[in-house]
Design a protein around this motif. Structure first.
Motif, mmCIF file in Angstrom:
data_model
loop_
_atom_site.group_PDB
_atom_site.id
_atom_site.type_symbol
_atom_site.label_atom_id
_atom_site.label_comp_id
_atom_site.label_asym_id
_atom_site.label_seq_id
_atom_site.Cartn_x
_atom_site.Cartn_y
_atom_site.Cartn_z
ATOM 1 N N MET A 61 0.847 -1.187 0.000
ATOM 2 C CA MET A 61 0.000 0.000 0.000
ATOM 3 C C MET A 61 0.883 1.238 0.000
ATOM 4 S SD MET A 61 -2.947 1.326 2.651
ATOM 5 C CE MET A 61 -3.694 2.958 2.381
ATOM 6 N N ALA A 62 0.586 2.167 -0.891
ATOM 7 C CA ALA A 62 1.310 3.430 -0.947
ATOM 8 C C ALA A 62 0.647 4.432 -0.016
ATOM 9 C CB ALA A 62 1.312 3.972 -2.376
ATOM 10 N N SER A 227 9.341 2.741 4.586
ATOM 11 C CA SER A 227 8.315 1.698 4.626
ATOM 12 C C SER A 227 8.107 1.169 6.038
ATOM 13 C CB SER A 227 8.695 0.529 3.699
ATOM 14 O OG SER A 227 9.869 -0.117 4.173
ATOM 15 N N ILE A 228 6.974 0.516 6.223
ATOM 16 C CA ILE A 228 6.643 -0.224 7.446
ATOM 17 C C ILE A 228 6.072 -1.564 6.998
ATOM 18 C CG2 ILE A 228 5.207 -0.314 9.528
ATOM 19 C CD1 ILE A 228 5.147 2.779 9.408
ATOM 20 N N ARG A 250 4.346 1.481 1.939
ATOM 21 C CA ARG A 250 5.457 2.203 1.323
ATOM 22 C C ARG A 250 5.136 3.702 1.313
ATOM 23 N NH1 ARG A 250 6.948 -0.146 -4.310
ATOM 24 N NH2 ARG A 250 7.294 -1.981 -2.971
ATOM 25 N N ILE A 251 6.051 4.523 1.801
ATOM 26 C CA ILE A 251 5.823 5.964 1.881
ATOM 27 C C ILE A 251 6.110 6.580 0.515
ATOM 28 C CG2 ILE A 251 6.260 8.046 3.219
ATOM 29 C CD1 ILE A 251 5.411 5.506 4.854
ATOM 30 N N ALA A 270 -3.549 2.524 -2.900
ATOM 31 C CA ALA A 270 -2.944 3.843 -2.700
ATOM 32 C C ALA A 270 -3.981 4.771 -2.082
ATOM 33 C CB ALA A 270 -2.440 4.420 -4.015
ATOM 34 N N ASP A 271 -3.588 5.444 -1.011
ATOM 35 C CA ASP A 271 -4.521 6.345 -0.340
ATOM 36 C C ASP A 271 -4.438 7.746 -0.926
ATOM 37 O OD1 ASP A 271 -3.309 8.378 2.120
ATOM 38 O OD2 ASP A 271 -1.935 7.034 1.100
ATOM 39 N N THR A 272 -5.442 8.570 -0.604
ATOM 40 C CA THR A 272 -5.444 10.005 -0.887
ATOM 41 C C THR A 272 -5.106 10.306 -2.346
ATOM 42 O OG1 THR A 272 -4.570 10.221 1.379
ATOM 43 C CG2 THR A 272 -4.814 12.233 0.105
ATOM 44 N N ILE A 273 -5.904 9.733 -3.235
ATOM 45 C CA ILE A 273 -5.753 10.053 -4.647
ATOM 46 C C ILE A 273 -6.147 11.515 -4.858
ATOM 47 C CG2 ILE A 273 -6.585 9.518 -6.968
ATOM 48 C CD1 ILE A 273 -4.761 7.393 -5.679
#
Length: 555
Positions: A61-62, A227-228, A250-251, A270-273
């Protein structure tokens, strides 16, 4: 456009009499002609349903920003909640309809007739990732830490607790000094995340370096600013419904790079498109978008007294912006929220004038009223207050393209009201530190929102609140918020929160601007992803679809 009939009442008691004439005589300027914002339908999940899944695999996940410390007691970042969601389950959660549901608890709390005693029944089959047993004593230990740790952000979320008792292995009893209606909602967020007592004893304040909780996944490693990683926890009580081997967060702060990685398949979520990209992305094969309205807000936080750090005693800041309510009101009056939001965000977001979403059952006419857009009246207020224009303000913002685009539009807009904004972009994680330290004049940040208004207001507005970054101090607001928390009737609580909003629109320590729409993109070879109105993306039960169905997808 709506107007609050009471906005400015207290301000005008202390401002010059001429200002009252100006406010009364100046008409609201019309908002520029805009196309009506389209109706948006929430899409909160991409369910697995009866499709065959492929067990195992590493989902990536980005994340659009780096999480802060992975410690539920102290963290304040939405992105931390994304990661903790897979590792640290809560006593309660919210569902797609925003209803509170049990998670590590088995039922909603039992509350005594006088509202002072709350008993929570607990699961008996859960263990922490380190093998420690989850029980009432572990709950007591966690809640006591939230209440007593020096830099806890949870203390004011939990209310006036007098004692916590482990009744037996599966029941915990919380006793209050006065009734506290928002407790269940608080326990559906970070305050309800349960922490391993064994890990707490071993790590103390360093718990966030290697968090240990009850959850489908457990912590593996963190590479700062990169990343975490978490991996499946075989000790999880519902491990049979966990499909992935690992999740890597992944940041990737650049929205264009997030979208490119999604298209290439290097990331699956991916969040916050960006609203600039989402329309095109929704038309592409192999990609889908979840979208849901927000319970939170984005706004301007003005430093009125945060001189020693958040939660510390209020100090004095010797500037007109910090000391003069007339200046802050003039700034609010200079902002055409609807025109800015529709223009900058392509009508994907919504204007906001308070911390209470119109979709909330606690919404009221007062909480939905907006200050007037009136740049001429704003300049007149500044003149009556003896302020030379243009009045200069430094505004710190996160350095993301969408935020900078909005900041620049705001900078141009408020010039008509007599203000000169200087924009100072900083990294998101740095901005969190800046607001905690009080090292700012004004900054633009937001809050992802909670199902109960207490979670959007008390911590931010009550004197000494754990998120009162403004250093705001108003005994009447304190009392209204405390009164609202002691009432169980929703209508009565809504009325009290409306009165708080009324006071805020007079003082404006926070100037509310807009509500985001959570836009989460995914590749069509995965399913089981959810996102709700609190802004958190849920990956606990996500899975890769079997090869024969990977290309079917949902658009």
């Amino acid at each position: 456009m709506k107007f609050s009939s009471q906005v400015g009442t207290r301000l005008l008691h202390t401002a010059a009499a001429g200002a009252a004439v100006v406010l009364a005589a100046t008409a609201c300027q019309p908002i520029q002609a805009l196309e009506p914002a389209p109706e948006r339908e929430d899409i909160t999940s991409i369910p697995i349903g009866d499709r065959e899944v492929r067990e195992g695999g590493d989902l990536v996940m980005a994340l659009s920003a780096e999480p802060d410390r992975l410690d539920p007691t102290t963290s304040s970042s939405l992105y931390t909640r994304y990661v903790m969601q897979t590792m640290c389950q809560k006593l309660y959660d919210i569902d797609a309809e925003g209803e509170l549901v049990p998670q590590l608890a088995t039922e909603l709390p039992e509350v005594s007739d006088d509202g002072l005693t709350v008993t929570i029944p607990l699961r008996g089959d859960a263990v922490f990732a380190d093998g420690a047993k989850f029980n009432a004593e572990a709950v007591r230990t966690t809640l006591e830490r939230h209440l007593t740790l020096d830099d806890s952000s949870r203390k004011s979320e939990l209310g006036p607790i007098s004692s916590i008792e482990a009744v037996d292995e599966t029941h915990v009893r919380i006793t209050y000094k006065t009734p506290f209606a928002p407790l269940t909602a608080a326990l559906a967020d970070r305050a309800g995340m349960m922490l391993s007592p064994k890990a707490l004893e071993e790590t103390g304040k360093d718990f966030g370096d290697h968090p240990v909780c009850v959850g489908p996944f457990k912590f593996v490693e963190r590479v700062p600013q990169t990343s975490i990683k978490v991996e499946r926890d075989p000790l999880y009580y519902d491990a049979a419904n966990v499909h992935l081997d690992t999740i890597t967060y992944r940041i990737i702060t650049d929205a264009n790079i997030r979208a490119a990685n999604l298209r290439s398949g290097d990331v699956q979520v991916a969040d916050t498109i960006s609203p600039q990209d989402v329309d095109a992305l929704m038309q592409e094969d192999g990609v889908g978008v979840l979208q849901v309205g927000s319970l939170g807000y984005q706004g301007l936080t003005i430093n009125t007294g945060n001189t020693e750090g958040v939660g510390e005693p209020v100090g004095e800041i010797d500037t007109p912006l910090a000391q003069e309510a007339a200046v802050r009101m003039a700034l609010s009056m200079s902002i055409d929220r609807e025109a800015l939001v529709n223009t900058v965000f392509n009508s994907w977001f919504e204007p906001a004038c308070s911390p209470i979403s119109p979709a909330s059952p606690f919404s009221s006419e007062l909480s939905e009223d907006c200050p007037p857009y009136d740049p001429e009246g704003a300049k007149a207020l500044l003149k009556e207050a003896g302020i030379e224009t243009p009045y200069a303000i430094e505004m710190q913002v996160s350095n993301t393209p969408d935020t900078l685009r909005f900041a620049q539009a705001l900078q141009a807009a408020v010039a008509d009201g007599g203000f000169k904004l200087t924009i100072l972009p900083v990294e998101y994680s740095t901005l969190l530190d800046v607001q905690s330290r009080g090292d700012f004049e004004m900054l633009q940040l937001g809050w992802s929102g909670r199902v109960d208004p207490h979670g959007n207001m008390f911590n931010f507005l009550s004197t000494g609140g754990g998120n009162n970054y403004s250093g705001y101090n108003d005994p009447e607001v304190d009392q209204l918020l405390k009164s609202a928390a002691q009432v169980n009737d929703d209508a009565e609580r809504a009325e009290l929160y409306g009165e708080v909003v009324q006071r805020l629109q007079e003082d404006n320590p926070l100037i509310y601007l807009y509500r985001q729409r959570s836009l989460t993109a995914y590749t069509n070879n995965v399913a089981g992803i959810e996102t709700f109105a609190d802004g958190v993306v849920h990956l606990s039960n996500a899975a890769f679809l079997a090869d024969s169905q990977e290309l079917e997808g949902e658009n």
